[in-house]
Write a protein that holds these residues in place. Structure first.
Motif, PDB file in Angstrom:
ATOM      1  N   ALA A   1      -3.212  10.022  13.094  1.00 16.92           N
ATOM      2  CA  ALA A   1      -3.221  10.769  14.359  1.00 16.92           C
ATOM      3  C   ALA A   1      -4.591  11.389  14.575  1.00 16.92           C
ATOM      4  CB  ALA A   1      -2.156  11.867  14.338  1.00 16.92           C
ATOM      5  N   ALA A   2      -4.937  11.547  15.843  1.00 19.67           N
ATOM      6  CA  ALA A   2      -6.180  12.233  16.199  1.00 19.67           C
ATOM      7  C   ALA A   2      -5.849  13.329  17.203  1.00 19.67           C
ATOM      8  CB  ALA A   2      -7.190  11.252  16.796  1.00 19.67           C
ATOM      9  N   ILE A   3      -6.392  14.507  16.958  1.00 15.04           N
ATOM     10  CA  ILE A   3      -6.249  15.640  17.879  1.00 15.04           C
ATOM     11  C   ILE A   3      -7.622  15.813  18.507  1.00 15.04           C
ATOM     12  CG2 ILE A   3      -5.691  18.076  18.107  1.00 15.04           C
ATOM     13  CD1 ILE A   3      -3.972  17.759  15.541  1.00 15.04           C
ATOM     14  N   ILE A   4      -7.692  15.552  19.806  1.00 12.70           N
ATOM     15  CA  ILE A   4      -8.977  15.382  20.484  1.00 12.70           C
ATOM     16  C   ILE A   4      -9.142  16.370  21.633  1.00 12.70           C
ATOM     17  CG2 ILE A   4     -10.405  13.721  21.751  1.00 12.70           C
ATOM     18  CD1 ILE A   4      -8.671  11.497  20.370  1.00 12.70           C
ATOM     19  N   ASP A   5     -10.280  17.069  21.637  1.00 12.54           N
ATOM     20  CA  ASP A   5     -10.657  17.919  22.761  1.00 12.54           C
ATOM     21  C   ASP A   5     -11.141  17.014  23.888  1.00 12.54           C
ATOM     22  OD1 ASP A   5     -11.379  20.078  24.365  1.00 12.54           O
ATOM     23  OD2 ASP A   5     -13.281  20.414  23.330  1.00 12.54           O
ATOM     24  N   VAL A   6     -10.773  17.314  25.119  1.00 11.08           N
ATOM     25  CA  VAL A   6     -11.201  16.496  26.251  1.00 11.08           C
ATOM     26  C   VAL A   6     -12.671  16.729  26.556  1.00 11.08           C
ATOM     27  CG1 VAL A   6     -10.914  16.074  28.730  1.00 11.08           C
ATOM     28  CG2 VAL A   6      -8.898  16.366  27.283  1.00 11.08           C
ATOM     29  N   VAL A   7     -13.061  17.992  26.688  1.00 11.46           N
ATOM     30  CA  VAL A   7     -14.419  18.328  27.117  1.00 11.46           C
ATOM     31  C   VAL A   7     -15.282  18.643  25.896  1.00 11.46           C
ATOM     32  CG1 VAL A   7     -15.818  19.873  28.532  1.00 11.46           C
ATOM     33  CG2 VAL A   7     -13.524  19.234  29.304  1.00 11.46           C
ATOM     34  N   MET A   8     -16.221  17.742  25.614  1.00  6.21           N
ATOM     35  CA  MET A   8     -17.168  17.953  24.514  1.00  6.21           C
ATOM     36  C   MET A   8     -18.570  17.715  25.060  1.00  6.21           C
ATOM     37  SD  MET A   8     -15.079  16.388  21.244  1.00  6.21           S
ATOM     38  CE  MET A   8     -14.605  14.855  22.054  1.00  6.21           C
TER      39      MET A   8
ATOM     40  N   GLY B   1       7.475  14.739   3.182  1.00  4.98           N
ATOM     41  CA  GLY B   1       7.017  15.230   1.891  1.00  4.98           C
ATOM     42  C   GLY B   1       5.560  14.926   1.568  1.00  4.98           C
ATOM     43  N   LEU B   2       4.853  14.295   2.489  1.00  3.39           N
ATOM     44  CA  LEU B   2       3.444  13.965   2.263  1.00  3.39           C
ATOM     45  C   LEU B   2       2.556  14.890   3.091  1.00  3.39           C
ATOM     46  CD1 LEU B   2       3.666  10.071   2.427  1.00  3.39           C
ATOM     47  CD2 LEU B   2       3.568  11.505   0.391  1.00  3.39           C
ATOM     48  N   PRO B   3       1.462  15.377   2.495  1.00  2.00           N
ATOM     49  CA  PRO B   3       0.575  16.307   3.201  1.00  2.00           C
ATOM     50  C   PRO B   3      -0.383  15.593   4.151  1.00  2.00           C
ATOM     51  CG  PRO B   3      -0.313  15.848   1.038  1.00  2.00           C
ATOM     52  CD  PRO B   3       1.013  15.129   1.119  1.00  2.00           C
ATOM     53  N   ALA B   4      -1.023  16.389   4.983  1.00  2.00           N
ATOM     54  CA  ALA B   4      -2.080  15.872   5.860  1.00  2.00           C
ATOM     55  C   ALA B   4      -3.388  15.841   5.090  1.00  2.00           C
ATOM     56  CB  ALA B   4      -2.226  16.771   7.083  1.00  2.00           C
ATOM     57  N   LYS B   5      -4.201  14.856   5.380  1.00  2.00           N
ATOM     58  CA  LYS B   5      -5.583  14.802   4.907  1.00  2.00           C
ATOM     59  C   LYS B   5      -6.431  14.935   6.168  1.00  2.00           C
ATOM     60  CE  LYS B   5      -9.132  13.725   2.259  1.00  2.00           C
ATOM     61  NZ  LYS B   5      -9.759  14.691   1.438  1.00  2.00           N
ATOM     62  N   ILE B   6      -7.136  16.054   6.274  1.00  2.00           N
ATOM     63  CA  ILE B   6      -7.850  16.379   7.498  1.00  2.00           C
ATOM     64  C   ILE B   6      -9.297  15.895   7.445  1.00  2.00           C
ATOM     65  CG2 ILE B   6      -8.557  18.255   9.036  1.00  2.00           C
ATOM     66  CD1 ILE B   6      -5.497  17.918   8.777  1.00  2.00           C
TER      67      ILE B   6
ATOM     68  N   MET C   1       0.839  -1.176   0.000  1.00  2.00           N
ATOM     69  CA  MET C   1       0.000   0.000   0.000  1.00  2.00           C
ATOM     70  C   MET C   1       0.894   1.254   0.000  1.00  2.00           C
ATOM     71  SD  MET C   1      -3.075   0.978   2.549  1.00  2.00           S
ATOM     72  CE  MET C   1      -2.473   1.966   3.882  1.00  2.00           C
ATOM     73  N   ILE C   2       0.616   2.149  -0.888  1.00  2.00           N
ATOM     74  CA  ILE C   2       1.374   3.389  -0.995  1.00  2.00           C
ATOM     75  C   ILE C   2       0.627   4.484  -0.241  1.00  2.00           C
ATOM     76  CG2 ILE C   2       2.241   5.148  -2.570  1.00  2.00           C
ATOM     77  CD1 ILE C   2       2.523   2.925  -4.668  1.00  2.00           C
ATOM     78  N   ILE C   3       1.331   5.145   0.652  1.00  2.00           N
ATOM     79  CA  ILE C   3       0.726   6.230   1.431  1.00  2.00           C
ATOM     80  C   ILE C   3       0.853   7.521   0.637  1.00  2.00           C
ATOM     81  CG2 ILE C   3       0.883   7.589   3.542  1.00  2.00           C
ATOM     82  CD1 ILE C   3       1.991   5.095   4.918  1.00  2.00           C
ATOM     83  N   LYS C   4      -0.281   8.198   0.422  1.00  2.00           N
ATOM     84  CA  LYS C   4      -0.285   9.451  -0.323  1.00  2.00           C
ATOM     85  C   LYS C   4      -0.436  10.664   0.592  1.00  2.00           C
ATOM     86  CE  LYS C   4      -2.192   7.293  -4.408  1.00  2.00           C
ATOM     87  NZ  LYS C   4      -3.293   7.219  -5.329  1.00  2.00           N
ATOM     88  N   ASN C   5      -0.911  10.414   1.806  1.00  2.00           N
ATOM     89  CA  ASN C   5      -1.079  11.494   2.776  1.00  2.00           C
ATOM     90  C   ASN C   5      -1.207  10.897   4.173  1.00  2.00           C
ATOM     91  OD1 ASN C   5      -3.934  10.806   3.223  1.00  2.00           O
ATOM     92  ND2 ASN C   5      -4.247  11.666   1.197  1.00  2.00           N
ATOM     93  N   TRP C   6      -1.162  11.773   5.172  1.00  2.00           N
ATOM     94  CA  TRP C   6      -1.309  11.365   6.569  1.00  2.00           C
ATOM     95  C   TRP C   6      -2.705  11.750   7.030  1.00  2.00           C
ATOM     96  CZ3 TRP C   6       2.599   8.451   8.102  1.00  2.00           C
ATOM     97  CH2 TRP C   6       3.834   8.625   7.502  1.00  2.00           C
ATOM     98  N   GLY C   7      -3.528  10.764   7.344  1.00  2.00           N
ATOM     99  CA  GLY C   7      -4.878  11.036   7.825  1.00  2.00           C
ATOM    100  C   GLY C   7      -4.848  11.550   9.251  1.00  2.00           C
ATOM    101  N   ILE C   8      -5.436  12.727   9.452  1.00  3.30           N
ATOM    102  CA  ILE C   8      -5.511  13.321  10.791  1.00  3.30           C
ATOM    103  C   ILE C   8      -6.973  13.623  11.088  1.00  3.30           C
ATOM    104  CG2 ILE C   8      -4.860  15.264  12.257  1.00  3.30           C
ATOM    105  CD1 ILE C   8      -2.274  15.472  10.636  1.00  3.30           C
ATOM    106  N   LEU C   9      -7.444  13.124  12.224  1.00  4.75           N
ATOM    107  CA  LEU C   9      -8.820  13.352  12.648  1.00  4.75           C
ATOM    108  C   LEU C   9      -8.829  14.432  13.730  1.00  4.75           C
ATOM    109  CD1 LEU C   9     -11.827  12.583  12.600  1.00  4.75           C
ATOM    110  CD2 LEU C   9     -11.288  10.812  14.314  1.00  4.75           C
ATOM    111  N   LEU C  10      -9.538  15.520  13.449  1.00  3.65           N
ATOM    112  CA  LEU C  10      -9.735  16.585  14.435  1.00  3.65           C
ATOM    113  C   LEU C  10     -11.081  16.339  15.111  1.00  3.65           C
ATOM    114  CD1 LEU C  10      -8.791  19.691  12.242  1.00  3.65           C
ATOM    115  CD2 LEU C  10      -7.317  18.443  13.832  1.00  3.65           C
TER     116      LEU C  10
END
Length: 114
Positions: free
Chosen positions: A61-68, A32-37, A1-10
């Motif tokens: 990666a996931a960037i997660i707020d604690v209080v939702m 050299g690979l961009p983020a896919k948000i 599998m070729i990675i084209k971007n880095w999946g990031i979950l906000l």
């Protein structure tokens, strides 16, 4: 599998925080690979994304707020990712405007956050 971007979950319930996070990551690259948000506005929405969408399997990666929707929703999401999804590799980055809700050492140890 070729990675084209880095999946990031906000994951955050504040539209302004999501917008500024998207802006901050817009030009971000790793090897050299961009983020896919991707975005989720609650713990439930994040779980749905991670379990039902094909892109959910590619999140680096996931960037997660604690209080939702509750004072500990973000921490519960971290636990779900580690225990239910059995995903020890996803980088979990938590943030909060209410630091007392998430004491650092306890959170890092209990939820296996890097």
């Amino acid at each position: 599998m070729i990675i084209k971007n880095w999946g990031i979950l906000l994951v955050d319930d504040e539209p302004d925080v999501l917008a500024i996070s998207r802006l901050a990551l817009k030009q971000w690259q790793l090897y050299g690979l961009p983020a896919k948000i991707y975005e989720a506005k609650s713990k439930a929405e994040a779980i749905e994304f991670l379990t039902t969408r094909p892109e959910g399997k590619t999140i680096w990666a996931a960037i997660i707020d604690v209080v939702m929707e509750s004072d500990t929703a973000g921490l519960e999401l971290c636990q779900y990712i580690r225990k239910e999804l059995k995903n020890p590799l996803m980088s979990l980055i938590i943030r909060t405007g209410q630091a007392g809700k998430a004491p650092e050492r306890e959170v890092v140890d209990k939820y296996d956050i890097f």
